[in-house]
Design a protein around this motif. Structure first.
Motif, PDB file in Angstrom:
ATOM      1  N   ARG A 179       7.035   4.777  -9.834  1.00  0.00           N
ATOM      2  CA  ARG A 179       6.872   3.496 -10.159  1.00  0.00           C
ATOM      3  C   ARG A 179       8.053   2.928 -10.057  1.00  0.00           C
ATOM      4  O   ARG A 179       9.242   3.271 -10.172  1.00  0.00           O
ATOM      5  N   TYR A 182       6.949  -0.562  -5.868  1.00  0.00           N
ATOM      6  CA  TYR A 182       5.986  -1.462  -5.388  1.00  0.00           C
ATOM      7  C   TYR A 182       5.400  -1.078  -4.138  1.00  0.00           C
ATOM      8  O   TYR A 182       4.972  -1.764  -3.472  1.00  0.00           O
ATOM      9  N   TYR A 184       2.031   0.735  -2.261  1.00  0.00           N
ATOM     10  CA  TYR A 184       0.784   0.785  -2.338  1.00  0.00           C
ATOM     11  C   TYR A 184      -0.207   1.137  -0.947  1.00  0.00           C
ATOM     12  O   TYR A 184       0.711   1.015   0.212  1.00  0.00           O
ATOM     13  N   ALA A 213      -3.009  -1.309 -14.421  1.00  0.00           N
ATOM     14  CA  ALA A 213      -2.682  -0.832 -12.929  1.00  0.00           C
ATOM     15  C   ALA A 213      -4.007  -0.094 -12.256  1.00  0.00           C
ATOM     16  O   ALA A 213      -4.669   0.537 -12.594  1.00  0.00           O
ATOM     17  N   ARG A 214      -4.063  -0.616 -10.923  1.00  0.00           N
ATOM     18  CA  ARG A 214      -5.084  -0.431 -10.204  1.00  0.00           C
ATOM     19  C   ARG A 214      -5.241   1.134  -9.551  1.00  0.00           C
ATOM     20  O   ARG A 214      -4.146   1.454  -8.929  1.00  0.00           O
ATOM     21  N   GLY A 306      -3.620   1.099  -5.516  1.00  0.00           N
ATOM     22  CA  GLY A 306      -2.668   1.209  -6.360  1.00  0.00           C
ATOM     23  C   GLY A 306      -1.912  -0.343  -6.583  1.00  0.00           C
ATOM     24  O   GLY A 306      -1.096  -0.465  -7.279  1.00  0.00           O
ATOM     25  N   ARG A 307      -2.758  -1.445  -5.879  1.00  0.00           N
ATOM     26  CA  ARG A 307      -2.356  -2.613  -6.019  1.00  0.00           C
ATOM     27  C   ARG A 307      -3.410  -3.401  -6.451  1.00  0.00           C
ATOM     28  O   ARG A 307      -4.526  -3.290  -6.129  1.00  0.00           O
ATOM     29  N   SER A 308      -3.244  -4.480  -7.301  1.00  0.00           N
ATOM     30  CA  SER A 308      -4.334  -5.267  -7.952  1.00  0.00           C
ATOM     31  C   SER A 308      -4.307  -6.754  -6.991  1.00  0.00           C
ATOM     32  O   SER A 308      -2.880  -7.244  -6.691  1.00  0.00           O
ATOM     33  N   ASP A 313      -0.239  -7.984 -12.488  1.00  0.00           N
ATOM     34  CA  ASP A 313      -0.582  -6.526 -12.915  1.00  0.00           C
ATOM     35  C   ASP A 313       0.403  -5.717 -12.369  1.00  0.00           C
ATOM     36  O   ASP A 313       0.802  -6.023 -11.196  1.00  0.00           O
ATOM     37  N   PRO A 314       0.662  -4.557 -13.072  1.00  0.00           N
ATOM     38  CA  PRO A 314       1.628  -3.581 -12.315  1.00  0.00           C
ATOM     39  C   PRO A 314       0.977  -2.773 -11.239  1.00  0.00           C
ATOM     40  O   PRO A 314      -0.006  -2.707 -11.246  1.00  0.00           O
ATOM     41  N   VAL A 315       1.785  -2.316 -10.442  1.00  0.00           N
ATOM     42  CA  VAL A 315       1.554  -1.508  -9.346  1.00  0.00           C
ATOM     43  C   VAL A 315       1.434  -0.040 -10.108  1.00  0.00           C
ATOM     44  O   VAL A 315       2.072   0.491 -10.758  1.00  0.00           O
ATOM     45  N   PHE A 316       0.193   0.705  -9.290  1.00  0.00           N
ATOM     46  CA  PHE A 316       0.035   1.968 -10.073  1.00  0.00           C
ATOM     47  C   PHE A 316       1.258   2.883  -9.780  1.00  0.00           C
ATOM     48  O   PHE A 316       1.908   3.077  -8.604  1.00  0.00           O
TER      49      PHE A 316
END
Length: 940
Positions: A179, A182, A184, A213-214, A306-308, A313-316
């Motif tokens: 975390r 950034y 993905y 988070a995706r 991991g990215r939206s 939105d946050p990164v996973f």
């Protein structure tokens, strides 16, 4: 193994030592010889008529300052530096070793999304450097080298494409997304293949509970997409597909949160109008009206793990083990079978559309085992690699955004150049303390990067940037760049320093036009210390004029009694003190930076007012901002010091790791930096502060040991050691020393008349063993708020005395009742046995502000002298006042000191007569007051 100290680095460190907060470092063996050689090579700016001593040359001896410093040294030794490095390593995509970010302002969950993270690490490095210089303890040098090594690795990683972090997975190895990295996984556009029936399966181990988070998100924008979020707004997994944005989503919602730090299996199937969400092999949601499939979406541009597609939105944060996509709907039994092992060993086999096992241990590519050759790539949301020299705990995006920003919004851009300053200052101080060339390379690289970026911007853009509140704040970066320039000699570095000119502020202050009303205080104070260094480098008088005039706009016009300034971080109109008192007065950073500015001004012009202020702020706000207890986890330093009645200091402010805790760490490890200065030509030694300490004046071969318990002791003793020699000893006579300042040398009085608010010079050829004794009796006095003379604060010598009382209204106090013939108000108070500097008055204990307790305190009180009382004799007559608030007692005591009782009675009689004549006092009452004065007995 630590890199060796080169002779070049030692020479450069010595050259800079006197041009900075004067840090040097201890060394042993071969390095020690190099240090001795380096100490002979010192450079003082030509504009400086005095110079500071290195911290290593001024040792604190047992006393108030040593005790306070020890508390901070315990923190410096005990705090886990890997926690500080976590945010840097995460940003670079490096392993963090399980370290937990400090939190507060130094973490992603802190204020404004952690947009200031990295600043605190810079402060911590400076604290370590000062601690190392001041104590010589190897633990501090070792910690510095550990951090510099890590930051060097971080910068190198930022210059490269991201590489996989291989960790233990559910079945074998897995890829971790730390975390804050950034990062993905970018999949090829053909991954879904327009399938009308599909199964998507993923093993994930989330490490953070951020909503939205995706796990994956395949789409073109925020209109056409399908995604699986580990948590929706309710905290449970959600799958959705749409061709018309959020309002048209067809979704599946889980029933329970995914556990953190534990592997979970998620699968989604869609076909024939039905969608099903499985968690750990169990169907938790089914939608029989799910008419959309990937076929309806067409070919999608963004296919991400991991990215939206929604940029907010946050990164996973977490790890991936396997991700598979099948062009059919797996049965519940097949999905259940996936729980026991990797897909390759089940009846379903690997996904036929895409299959990633994430068993790579290096590089940034992930092989596809589906047979379709859809190699995936690890990427950063902000692109990259970063530009040469860049070093931060977040991407370059804040710096980029600032260049086009016209309004301040710290949730988007929070002072990136301020944070850059803290890091730059920290690595520069690390270099000066250890000679580690890696630290110098980091500092030089940062300035190269800043110059490459800022030198391309139009002047108008720079003026707009630096004029923005908060977003454009850059702290003391100019000072740090100028000091680096004295080492590197790079013309670009001096040119960079000048790119931070804020012309409106410089020009107004140089013209002595006060424009401070409404400005953020701490955003602007350190600017002027930097401008002084630009004056040193360029000789341009406007920088010096601006700094001098600026200081005079703050002191005393926006200064509280403790030496602090600002209310709710801002300045108000000139000469408004009482009108600005609140719970958020006196930001601690402001005092820290005013001290730096004051001492730097003194290097150019030995105005005693600068050191008078230095003593006031150091002995009161700065000392009192540190709580009197040790803590390895927290520095225990205030942010604001509320001056409202009954305020309790908060030593764990806001969410932690704030700017004031950072400067507080620095302050507590450099208490000795301004006790002594030397004339640039070697002709004089200035003793600015009275503090138990020892200075080594290498050029003269002289040591001075100062033995005192000041301010608990009303004097000090200086003992000369070493070779001796001819020089002036210039002793500061504090402005409050109106009760006398007596100096003896070897028991014999020194002739001359010391003047309060000046320096008293003792000129002689000194010999080892000479003893200088200074006595300076304290008096109790009041200082009045400029805009309300009835609102006052108590001082005993340099020490602000505060009432410890839980009342939340101003205490009403009278002080003339037993005032001494000298004018000293102290006889009206009762000393507390066994507690130096503690007194009581009307049931309230008064104690030094510098004591870092959690008692409710009253710094200011309301002066109330309702009746004329002299020598504890109450006349029974009301104390009259003029329209401006001046009372009869005020005018009587304005004539102090008195040579004896007769002189005081004469003053009473003449004042009474004048008031009777003016119609302000009745004749009979006047006679009563005079008789009371004649009968009373007075303290000396």
């Amino acid at each position: 193994m630590a890199p060796p100290l080169s002779r070049r680095s030692l020479l450069q460190a010595a050259a800079l030592a006197v041009a900075t907060p004067a840090i040097s470092y201890p060394a042993t063996g071969r390095a020690a010889a190099a240090v001795q050689e380096a100490q002979a090579v010192t450079v003082t700016p030509a504009a400086w008529t005095v110079r500071p001593f290195a911290l290593a040359d001024v040792a604190l001896r047992p006393g108030l300052f040593a005790d306070k410093r020890q508390l901070m040294l315990d923190h410096a030794r005990g705090y886990d530096v890997d926690r500080l490095l976590q945010v840097f390593r995460a940003n670079a995509g490096l392993a963090t070793g399980g370290a937990v970010a400090p939190g507060g302002w130094e973490g992603l969950d802190g204020e404004a999304n952690g947009n200031l993270r990295g600043h605190y690490t810079g402060h911590f490095l400076t604290m370590l450097a000062q601690a190392y210089a001041g104590t010589g303890e190897q633990v501090f040098g070792d910690r510095i080298r550990t951090m510099i090594g890590a930051l060097t690795e971080v910068r190198a990683a930022l210059r490269k494409d991201p590489a996989v972090l291989s960790v233990r997975g559910r079945f074998g190895t897995a890829a971790e997304n730390v975390r804050g990295s950034y990062q993905y996984v970018d999949l090829p556009a053909a991954v879904l293949a327009g399938a009308s029936a599909i199964t998507l399966s993923a093993w994930v181990k989330p490490t953070h509970d951020g909503n939205w988070a995706r796990v994956f998100d395949f789409g073109n924008d925020t209109t056409r997409y399908l995604y699986l979020a580990a948590r929706n707004a309710a905290g449970v997994p959600r799958f959705a597909i749409t061709t018309s944005g959020p309002g048209g989503e067809q979704g599946l919602d889980g029933t329970a949160e995914l556990p953190l730090d534990r592997w979970s299996h998620l699968a989604v199937t869609i076909a024939g109008g039905t969608g099903t969400l499985y968690i750990d092999g169990t169907a938790v949601a089914r939608n029989t009206a799910m008419t959309l499939t990937p076929a309806a979406l067409g070919t999608l541009t963004n296919n991400w793990l991991g990215r939206s597609n929604f940029p907010g939105d946050p990164v996973f944060g977490g790890a991936y083990d396997e991700f598979d996509v099948w062009s059919r709907v797996l049965s519940a039994a097949e999905i259940g079978e996936l729980q026991g092992g990797g897909a390759a060993g089940t009846s379903a086999g690997r996904g036929d559309l895409a299959s990633y096992a994430f068993d790579e241990t290096s590089g940034g590519a992930f092989a596809d085992a589906s047979g379709r050759g859809l190699t995936a790539t690890l990427r950063r949301t902000w692109g990259g690699p970063s530009h040469p020299g860049f070093l931060a705990a977040y991407p370059e995006t804040q710096f980029i955004d600032l260049e086009s920003r016209t309004t301040s919004d710290y949730t988007k851009v929070w002072a990136p150049y301020y944070t850059a300053h803290k890091i730059l200052r920290g690595v520069l101080d690390a270099y000066l303390a250890t000679g580690d060339e890696r630290a110098l390379d980091l500092a030089s690289g940062m300035c190269d990067w800043m110059y490459a970026r800022l030198s391309k911007l139009p002047g108008a853009t720079l003026q707009r940037m630096w004029g923005l509140f908060s977003s454009g704040e850059f702290g003391g970066i100019v000072e740090a760049i100028c000091e680096l320039h004295t080492i590197t000699g790079k013309a670009e570095h001096l040119a960079l320093a000048r790119l931070f000119d804020l012309d409106r502020l410089i020009d107004n202050c140089a013209a002595d036009t006060d424009v401070l009303d409404g400005l953020h205080a701490n955003q602007h104070i350190p600017i002027f210390t930097g401008y002084l260094r630009l004056y040193d480098a360029t000789g341009e008088a406007r920088y010096l004029d601006a700094a001098r005039n600026f200081w005079d706009m703050v002191v005393p016009h926006r200064m509280y009694g403790i030496g602090g300034t600002s209310t709710a971080e801002f300045w108000k109109a000139r000469d408004v003190i009482a009108g600005t008192i609140g719970d958020t007065t006196a930001e601690t950073c402001c005092a820290y930076n005013m001290l730096k500015l004051s001492r730097t001004l003194f290097f150019h012009d030995q105005r005693p007012q600068y050191m008078d202020y230095y003593e006031r702020a150091l002995y009161n706000q700065v000392l009192g901002s540190k709580q009197d207890r040790a803590d390895a986890e927290k520095p225990l330093v205030t942010y604001f010091i509320g001056l409202t009645p009954g305020h309790v200091r908060d030593y764990t402010p806001k969410q932690g790791t704030t700017c004031c805790e950072g400067t507080g760490m620095e302050s507590a490890t450099k208490y000795q930096d301004s006790v002594y200065f030397a004339a640039a030509d070697g002709s004089a030694l200035f003793v600015n502060l009275y503090s138990a300490s020892q200075v080594t004046w290498t050029e003269k071969g002289v040591t001075i040991i100062q033995t005192t318990d000041f301010p608990r002791e009303q004097g000090t003793t200086l003992t000369v050691g070493g070779a001796g020699g001819a020089f002036d000893l210039r002793l500061r006579v504090p402005s409050w020393a109106t009760a006398g300042f007596r100096v003896t040398v070897n028991g014999r009085a020194v002739s001359g008349t010391p003047t309060p608010g000046g320096y008293f010079s003792v000129s002689r050829t000194w010999r080892s063993g000479d003893i200088v004794r200074i006595s300076m009796p304290f008096r109790l006095r009041v200082e009045k708020a400029i805009d309300d003379p009835t609102l006052q604060t108590l001082f005993h010598g340099p020490v602000n005395l505060v009432g410890r009382n839980s009342s939340t209204t101003y205490l009403r106090l009278g002080l003339y009742r037993n005032a001494g013939l000298s004018g000293d108000l102290l006889p009206s108070l009762t000393p507390v046995t066994g507690k130096p500097l503690h007194h009581t008055l009307d049931g309230t204990e008064f104690a030094p502000f510098f004591e870092g307790t959690e008692d409710p305190t009253h710094v200011y009180f309301r002066r109330s002298e309702p009746r004329v009382i002299l020598g504890n004799s109450d006349s029974g007559v009301a104390n009259p006042a003029k329209p401006d608030g001046t009372t009869l007692l005020d005018e009587i005591w304005a004539g102090a000191p008195f040579g004896g009782k007769a002189a005081l009675v004469t003053r009473v009689r003449s004042t009474v007569n004048a008031w009777v004549t003016a119609g302000l006092l009745g004749r009979a009452d006047g006679r009563t007051i005079v008789r009371t004065a004649e009968r009373a007995t007075y303290a000396p």
